[in-house]
Design an enzyme around this catalytic site. Sequence first.
Site, PDB file in Angstrom:
ATOM      1  N   ASP A  76      -8.200  -8.444   3.787  1.00 15.01           N
ATOM      2  CA  ASP A  76      -8.034  -7.946   4.949  1.00 15.01           C
ATOM      3  C   ASP A  76      -9.343  -7.371   6.313  1.00 15.01           C
ATOM      4  O   ASP A  76     -10.146  -7.118   5.407  1.00 15.01           O
ATOM      5  CB  ASP A  76      -7.819  -6.139   3.867  1.00 15.01           C
ATOM      6  N   GLU A 116       0.574  -1.330   0.249  1.00 13.56           N
ATOM      7  CA  GLU A 116       0.051  -0.454   0.145  1.00 13.56           C
ATOM      8  C   GLU A 116       0.735   1.509   0.147  1.00 13.56           C
ATOM      9  O   GLU A 116       0.147   2.314   0.360  1.00 13.56           O
ATOM     10  CB  GLU A 116      -0.962  -0.467   1.079  1.00 13.56           C
ATOM     11  N   GLU A 141     -12.230  -1.945  12.019  1.00 10.45           N
ATOM     12  CA  GLU A 141     -12.605  -1.042  10.714  1.00 10.45           C
ATOM     13  C   GLU A 141     -13.719  -1.393   9.736  1.00 10.45           C
ATOM     14  O   GLU A 141     -14.186  -0.746   8.967  1.00 10.45           O
ATOM     15  CB  GLU A 141     -10.724  -1.635  10.336  1.00 10.45           C
TER      16      GLU A 141
HETATM   17  O1  GCW Z   1      -6.939  -2.438   6.764  1.00  7.53           O
HETATM   18  C1  GCW Z   1      -6.692  -1.748   5.551  1.00  7.53           C
HETATM   19  C2  GCW Z   1      -5.754  -0.425   6.281  1.00  7.53           C
HETATM   20  C3  GCW Z   1      -5.213   0.142   6.422  1.00  7.53           C
HETATM   21  C4  GCW Z   1      -4.246  -0.628   6.736  1.00  7.53           C
HETATM   22  C5  GCW Z   1      -3.715  -1.283   6.110  1.00  7.53           C
HETATM   23  C6  GCW Z   1      -2.579  -1.899   6.886  1.00  7.53           C
HETATM   24  C7  GCW Z   1      -2.782   0.472   8.264  1.00  7.53           C
HETATM   25  O2  GCW Z   1      -7.307   0.258   5.598  1.00  7.53           O
HETATM   26  O3  GCW Z   1      -5.620   1.391   6.907  1.00  7.53           O
HETATM   27  O4  GCW Z   1      -3.264   0.404   6.968  1.00  7.53           O
HETATM   28  O5  GCW Z   1      -5.141  -2.491   6.109  1.00  7.53           O
HETATM   29  O6  GCW Z   1      -3.073  -3.537   7.905  1.00  7.53           O
HETATM   30  O7  GCW Z   1      -1.165  -1.832   7.023  1.00  7.53           O
END
Ligand code: GCW
Length: 859
Positions: free
Chosen positions: A372, A293, A400
């Site tokens: 995720d 990311e 989240e």
């Molecule tokens: O779930 C995603 C989140 C990001 C997060 C990423 C991760 C810290 O949307 O905000 O970044 O995972 O786990 O690295």
Amino acid sequence: MGAAFAHAETGAEAWLRYAPLPEAERAKYASLPASVVVLGDSPLLRTAQQEMMRGIKGMLGRTLLEAAGQVQERSLVLGTAADIRAVAPELNAPHEIRADGFWLTTGKVHGFDCLIIAGATDRGVLYGVFSFLSRLARGENALTPNVVEQPYAPIRWVNQWDNLDGRIERGYAGPSIFFVGGGVRGDLTRAEDYARLLASLGINGCTINNVNANPRVLEESFLPQLARVAEAFRPWGVQLSIAVNLSSPKVIGGLDTFDPLDPRVKEWWRAKIDAIYRLVPDFGGFVVKADSEGQLGPSTYNRTPADAANAIARALKPHGGIVFYRAFVYNHHLDWRQPKNDRAKAAYDNFHPLDGKFDDNVIIQIKNGPIDFQVREPASPLFGGLRSTNQAIELQVTQEYTGQQRHLCFLAPMWKEVLDFDMHSPEIPSAARKPYSLKDGSPPDSRDDMDPSPSASSGSGFQRVKDLVSGKTFHRPLGGFVGVANVGMDANWLEHPLAMANLYAFGRLAWNHNLTASEIATEWTELTFGRDPLVLNTVTAMLLSSWNTYESYTGPLGAGTLTDITGSHYGPGVESSERNGWGQWHRADHKGIGMDRSVATGTGYSGQYPPEVAKVYESTTATADELLLFFHHVPYTYKLHSGKTVIQHIYDSHYEGAERAEQYVRQWEALQGHIDDERYAATLKRLEYQAGHAIVWRDAVCNWFLRTSGIPDAKGRVGHYPDRIEAESMQLQGYRPLGVTRAETASGGKAVECVTHAQTCAATFKFQGNAGRYELAVQYFDLNTGASKFRVRIGDRAIDEWVANDHLPARGVGGDSSTRRLIKGLALRPGDAIRVEGTPDGQDHAAFDYVEVRPAREP
Ligand code: GCW
């Protein structure tokens, strides 16, 4: 009843309230020794003694005498097993208690009858004290205990995704307790309180900054600030750790490279790490997010994660430090047009080939599922793909994708499913095999008694995730649990009064992953709200059903959370996951839905599991309903094991889920007077909001699938809302119709907004039903760009008014902002004019969607 709750509670004490025990129970403890003696001397032991005094004072109203070194009367004795052996050899303190473990027992010390809390280490003594106090609070026999407890896994850490400016990525409970304005806070009281909460669960490490790490944390001037946090943690045995950015040697170190194999880079890390340990001798280590990311990583130099992890691990090794290297490495620019592309495969593809290449003080930190933190995912196949490498499971406490602490969603049942999952044989009786049933309020719960002991499991053909991550299966030196907690400055830490059950559950499972979800829910409720049976039964029932409830209106059959995945991850956004590179696809089109991840015709992901598991997931019929769409693409008319078609399941589950969310409100209302007013009211407010938002979810998802599939709801509900009067169909003064971008997130695809220069706009309609008592729901949009005002009149009479000032993750009119105001107990007559007035504020245009008029519910 009321008297016990005379004072309001903010929730700041969480499960450490030490509320006075009932009179009768206090009497039972009359024989408890009057003094607490600590053998040995260390900050941790002093903390343990102070905590014991605090707990006894709170629960029994008695002030213990403190003493050190000598036992001179009947006492509570705190000390390491070695110290206990020295003063009372005949007690035979067990030799098998390992690091952090403890022993609670009774026996004679110097001829006096004592209650003894012995730890393998000083930290174990502190954990023993917390355990003793928890037993006392929960009404277990604490006078004559005889227990040995030790943690299953050596590593039990939390991560905080706190930025240095004080904001928290995916944090929903206020700003950081560690940072403000680019540096560490001056007042670290909350950090210390947090360390106490963590210690009470046996959590022994905390990473305080975001894994999307700002290189500045490693600057020379920052290190003394970190040392202050370590000081706040130390009395509680919580090790400080930080997340580091792998490009730091270049960004702040002045080198022209961050290639992990470059000798200058290695030297930079060595010097930096030495400097940290000079200031923080008990520093825990680093967490690394790299090649993920947008975070840079070793791929920049064609190096592997093992090259990078080992380079740092070797510099940490002499100090006893460790590196968590996150397996969350994937390409977020995947070409969605390629049917073989699959983000779910990334972790295994990247790390399985490196098994055995990581140093012994490296741990691969693996999210529970391959995508995720969705509301449902299978266990990550990488847990079964590392035999010669340490691993830890990463669980997300901060909600989240599971309602952001505005919806109730107790995650222990979900975590248990993953932990109990067996990589050899998914046929082992486990929660995941139970038929999916929304009617059954209690979620499946795996039982200890089916579990062979962890040590037996390695040789018996079991490869359960809990044993793999604890390092038991392959006899790894390290392993364990990491929880992404993201507590904030809000008084009650996580904002929703019931959300702390998730932090509690994480800590308890990290300590003992054989506890069941219902045992954990019971403990938490007793400690948080007391032992009134009505409260206990109600709260545990709500907690235990809440994940299934949330799933049923947000993420059907393993399709993933159908949320706005490119933005807030909060409200409904069915299409947002498609046609972009993020790879959270569900492939819903007019004919069918689901990702074909089979080896035969799909992405091949199922082949990453060991053969016995792969065989199950490869087959559409063998795959359990709740994961069907994760593994297979099927037509909407496909029949589930439950007998329903996929499309009818989608409709039904959303209606049932929304109904359950509404029942939570009723269940909670029955607790008025049984708990303190402050937490009662705060929780009720959240539950009412959730019930309204569950309807937004229900309608958005159902209407999207109705439009896309063209298949009507067999029960005729979707698209038909007889009690609803659309705002755009009312008589408008100042208000004007607005087409909402994600059409399904507003009823009829439209809302009205007030953008005239007039101060206030109005929308009026005539009530056409029979005379009687009704309740009115106003569905409005609460944006965080202003605080608009609403007023409702019947004829000339104002019957309600409110300000739209909740803090939702919502800048626009749609599924994130749509909120319900309920006005109860209204007497209406045919022809009554009902009028909604809205006064905009800033960019918040007092938009609303519809009004629903329903007969009043009988009390
Ligand atoms: O779930 C995603 C989140 C990001 C997060 C990423 C991760 C810290 O949307 O905000 O970044 O995972 O786990 O690295």
